[in-house]
Design an enzyme around this catalytic site. Structure first.
Site, PDB file in Angstrom:
ATOM      1  N   HIS A  23      42.315  19.418  16.206  1.00 40.14           N
ATOM      2  CA  HIS A  23      40.944  18.917  16.139  1.00 40.14           C
ATOM      3  C   HIS A  23      40.457  18.724  17.576  1.00 40.14           C
ATOM      4  O   HIS A  23      41.108  19.140  18.526  1.00 40.14           O
ATOM      5  CB  HIS A  23      40.862  17.637  15.300  1.00 40.14           C
ATOM      6  CG  HIS A  23      41.717  16.511  15.810  1.00 40.14           C
ATOM      7  ND1 HIS A  23      41.313  15.679  16.814  1.00 40.14           N
ATOM      8  CD2 HIS A  23      42.974  16.117  15.468  1.00 40.14           C
ATOM      9  CE1 HIS A  23      42.273  14.796  17.069  1.00 40.14           C
ATOM     10  NE2 HIS A  23      43.297  15.051  16.272  1.00 40.14           N
ATOM     11  N   ALA A  24      39.331  18.078  17.770  1.00 34.13           N
ATOM     12  CA  ALA A  24      38.686  18.013  19.085  1.00 34.13           C
ATOM     13  C   ALA A  24      39.577  17.464  20.199  1.00 34.13           C
ATOM     14  O   ALA A  24      39.653  18.049  21.282  1.00 34.13           O
ATOM     15  CB  ALA A  24      37.396  17.193  18.992  1.00 34.13           C
TER      16      ALA A  24
END
Length: 89
Positions: A15-16
């Site tokens: 994810h980010a």
């Protein structure tokens, strides 16, 4: 050129935050660093490219690193992935 395959073990994949950590780490090296998933290959130095791969837990990734500091870069990437990007113990 070095090439190594990994299985992502993070519960939330890349994810980010882990994608940003990977891109920041990759940018510390002069070598070209590419990551491939399901036939799509992107530069590990760009967070957008890494996020576009949609890496989830259990995804198989191949890293291809070429350049003057490729061995150090592969070692660092390997440690980052083994450490699950600091997400969990």
């Amino acid at each position: 050129m070095l090439r190594k395959d990994f299985i992502i073990q993070n519960k939330v994949g890349l994810h980010a935050r882990p994608a940003a950590i990977l891109a920041q780490t990759a940018n510390k090296f002069k070598s070209s660093i590419f990551v491939e998933k399901d036939g799509r290959k992107v530069s590990a130095k760009g967070i957008i490219g890494v996020l576009s791969l949609g890496v989830e837990m259990g995804s198989a990734l191949s890293f291809e690193i070429e350049g003057e500091d490729e061995e150090e870069a592969m070692k660092t990437v390997s440690e980052l992935i083994a450490g699950r990007f600091g997400d969990e113990e």
